[in-house]
Design a protein around this motif. Structure first.
Motif, PDB file in Angstrom:
ATOM      1  N   HIS A  96       0.861  -1.189   0.000  1.00  0.00           N
ATOM      2  CA  HIS A  96       0.000   0.000   0.000  1.00  0.00           C
ATOM      3  C   HIS A  96       0.896   1.237   0.000  1.00  0.00           C
ATOM      4  O   HIS A  96       2.118   1.113   0.040  1.00  0.00           O
ATOM      5  CB  HIS A  96      -0.984  -0.013   1.167  1.00  0.00           C
ATOM      6  CG  HIS A  96      -0.379  -0.011   2.539  1.00  0.00           C
ATOM      7  ND1 HIS A  96       0.460  -1.004   2.993  1.00  0.00           N
ATOM      8  CD2 HIS A  96      -0.493   0.868   3.571  1.00  0.00           C
ATOM      9  CE1 HIS A  96       0.820  -0.735   4.242  1.00  0.00           C
ATOM     10  NE2 HIS A  96       0.261   0.397   4.619  1.00  0.00           N
ATOM     11  N   HIS A  98       1.453   3.683   2.155  1.00  0.00           N
ATOM     12  CA  HIS A  98       1.979   4.309   3.372  1.00  0.00           C
ATOM     13  C   HIS A  98       3.503   4.401   3.370  1.00  0.00           C
ATOM     14  O   HIS A  98       4.200   3.456   2.979  1.00  0.00           O
ATOM     15  CB  HIS A  98       1.495   3.567   4.616  1.00  0.00           C
ATOM     16  CG  HIS A  98       0.121   4.003   5.046  1.00  0.00           C
ATOM     17  ND1 HIS A  98      -0.688   3.228   5.840  1.00  0.00           N
ATOM     18  CD2 HIS A  98      -0.566   5.143   4.785  1.00  0.00           C
ATOM     19  CE1 HIS A  98      -1.836   3.883   6.052  1.00  0.00           C
ATOM     20  NE2 HIS A  98      -1.780   5.032   5.411  1.00  0.00           N
ATOM     21  N   ASP A 100       5.774   4.173   5.529  1.00  0.00           N
ATOM     22  CA  ASP A 100       6.641   3.217   6.227  1.00  0.00           C
ATOM     23  C   ASP A 100       6.805   1.898   5.457  1.00  0.00           C
ATOM     24  O   ASP A 100       7.545   1.014   5.885  1.00  0.00           O
ATOM     25  CB  ASP A 100       6.149   2.966   7.666  1.00  0.00           C
ATOM     26  CG  ASP A 100       4.692   2.580   7.751  1.00  0.00           C
ATOM     27  OD1 ASP A 100       3.904   2.948   6.855  1.00  0.00           O
ATOM     28  OD2 ASP A 100       4.321   1.896   8.720  1.00  0.00           O
ATOM     29  N   HIS A 101       6.107   1.770   4.324  1.00  0.00           N
ATOM     30  CA  HIS A 101       6.237   0.575   3.481  1.00  0.00           C
ATOM     31  C   HIS A 101       6.814   0.907   2.112  1.00  0.00           C
ATOM     32  O   HIS A 101       7.108  -0.004   1.344  1.00  0.00           O
ATOM     33  CB  HIS A 101       4.857  -0.083   3.281  1.00  0.00           C
ATOM     34  CG  HIS A 101       4.227  -0.526   4.553  1.00  0.00           C
ATOM     35  ND1 HIS A 101       4.195  -1.844   4.946  1.00  0.00           N
ATOM     36  CD2 HIS A 101       3.644   0.184   5.552  1.00  0.00           C
ATOM     37  CE1 HIS A 101       3.597  -1.929   6.123  1.00  0.00           C
ATOM     38  NE2 HIS A 101       3.256  -0.713   6.519  1.00  0.00           N
ATOM     39  N   HIS A 211      -7.453  -1.120   4.846  1.00  0.00           N
ATOM     40  CA  HIS A 211      -6.531  -0.217   5.555  1.00  0.00           C
ATOM     41  C   HIS A 211      -6.289   1.063   4.743  1.00  0.00           C
ATOM     42  O   HIS A 211      -6.061   2.129   5.298  1.00  0.00           O
ATOM     43  CB  HIS A 211      -5.235  -0.979   5.812  1.00  0.00           C
ATOM     44  CG  HIS A 211      -4.123  -0.189   6.402  1.00  0.00           C
ATOM     45  ND1 HIS A 211      -4.155   0.329   7.664  1.00  0.00           N
ATOM     46  CD2 HIS A 211      -2.916   0.173   5.882  1.00  0.00           C
ATOM     47  CE1 HIS A 211      -3.021   0.966   7.913  1.00  0.00           C
ATOM     48  NE2 HIS A 211      -2.255   0.895   6.846  1.00  0.00           N
ATOM     49  N   ASP A 230      -0.705  -4.103   5.765  1.00  0.00           N
ATOM     50  CA  ASP A 230      -1.397  -3.653   6.982  1.00  0.00           C
ATOM     51  C   ASP A 230      -2.895  -3.911   6.928  1.00  0.00           C
ATOM     52  O   ASP A 230      -3.638  -3.455   7.786  1.00  0.00           O
ATOM     53  CB  ASP A 230      -1.162  -2.154   7.203  1.00  0.00           C
ATOM     54  CG  ASP A 230       0.274  -1.855   7.562  1.00  0.00           C
ATOM     55  OD1 ASP A 230       1.065  -2.815   7.699  1.00  0.00           O
ATOM     56  OD2 ASP A 230       0.619  -0.666   7.692  1.00  0.00           O
TER      57      ASP A 230
HETATM   58 ZN    ZN Z   1      -0.114   1.223   6.639  1.00  0.00          ZN
END
Ligand code: ZN
Length: 340
Positions: A96, A98, A100-101, A211, A230
């Motif tokens: 996804h 985000h 942090d990924h 998410h 997530d």
């Molecule tokens: Zn996430």
């Protein structure tokens, strides 16, 4: 299964870890071989990685899922992959959008195809550095560094060394955050995409919004495992960019896939499929409660004080059965038709 010898760069824990077959540990990463040539990747804490990753080695090349939180973390991940195989990384999947990924994407370079959902591409090509998740987290990280440095003034001699290590980890993280130049997926899918490569079948599924508006799970049918990002963790994931109203139906479609092992975007992997039922039940009630408060005209700030879903801690980790203000604000946006 291939037995991989333990490589632990500091050498301190070699004797302990050598007993654990199928684990390769670098200074920054732990690669656990959960199926032949398939690694669940987590950070050791020696740098800020924040999210898990997955590495799939085929007869020809390597596919990586998720790139961590910074270019530095992405580079360390790539370096670690070099310890388990000499095959080239050719594909990176973002579960996804985000930060942090996906903010390690740029470390992979132009030769690596980056795959994600259409929505992930849309979010990452637009203004990823203005996303509230990234802005908020960067601010907290800078603040945390200042607090750690301030703590040096009062720390005891015994604690000083550990604190200095923490400071250098945090400082390196903040520094690498400044070099982020987001790379959006160059290849997208809407519903499903399958790689038939090097003797493997690797399926990417968009099962519905959860998410985020574009969660992709990576499913390996022969290995009977799924990397869920997530969308599904060991407890309810953070809903601040989510679609809590649609999430249970999306998880219902996840349950249609045939797997025994769940590799989540954060936390340890697990086999207990019942957790999916519990997360669904949590989301159903959360949506019901928040919808009712919204209908009563209760502000999001007041709503967050009134929501009590602690009885779900019977089946789920207590720390995860809470909802924060941003989660409630997001659900209000979904209710008001202003969510993207
Ligand atoms: Zn996430």
């Amino acid at each position: 299964m291939r037995v991989v010898l333990c490589v632990f760069v500091t050498g301190l824990l070699t004797s302990v870890l050598a007993a654990e077959e199928h684990v390769v540990e670098t200074e920054t990463h732990r690669f656990e071989e959960v199926a032949d040539g398939v690694y669940f990747v987590s950070g050791t804490g020696a740098m800020v990685t924040r999210s898990n990753a997955m590495v799939v080695i085929t007869d020809e090349d390597v596919l990586v899922v998720d790139s961590h939180i910074t270019p530095a973390a992405g580079r360390a991940l790539i370096e670690g992959v070099g310890r388990i195989t000499d095959k080239p990384i050719r594909t990176l999947v973002n579960s996804h959008f985000h930060y942090d990924h996906s903010h390690g994407n740029q470390a992979f370079g132009p030769g690596v195809r980056v795959v994600g959902h259409e929505y992930t591409r849309h979010k990452m090509a637009k203004a990823p550095l203005e996303e509230h998740t990234f802005v908020g987290s960067s601010e907290r990280d800078r603040q945390a560094l200042e607090e750690l440095r301030a703590a040096l003034e009062t720390v005891s001699d015994e604690e000083r060394e550990a604190l200095e290590t923490q400071i250098s980890i945090q400082a390196a993280h903040v520094e690498s955050t400044a070099e982020i130049d987001p790379v959006a997926p160059d290849t997208t899918l809407a519903k499903k995409m399958t790689f038939f490569r090097g003797g493997r079948e690797i399926e990417l599924h968009f099962l519905g919004r959860a998410h985020t508006g574009g969660d992709v799970v990576v499913y390996l049918p022969a290995e009977r495992l799924v990397f869920t990002g997530d969308m599904m963790l060991g407890g309810p994931p953070w809903p601040g960019d989510g679609w809590v109203n649609e999430w249970p139906a999306t998880l219902e479609r996840l349950k249609q896939l045939d797997f025994d092992l769940i590799l989540p975007g954060h936390g340890p992997y697990f086999r207990d499929r019942e957790l999916i039922d519990y997360v669904q039940a949590f989301h159903r009630e959360l949506w019901e409660v928040v919808s009712a408060l919204h209908a009563e005209g209760v502000s999001a700030e007041d709503a967050v004080e009134r929501i009590d879903l602690s009885h779900h801690a019977e089946n789920l980790p207590a720390a995860r059965v809470r909802v924060d203000l941003r989660g409630v604000q997001r659900m209000y946006m979904v209710l008001e038709g202003t969510a993207e």
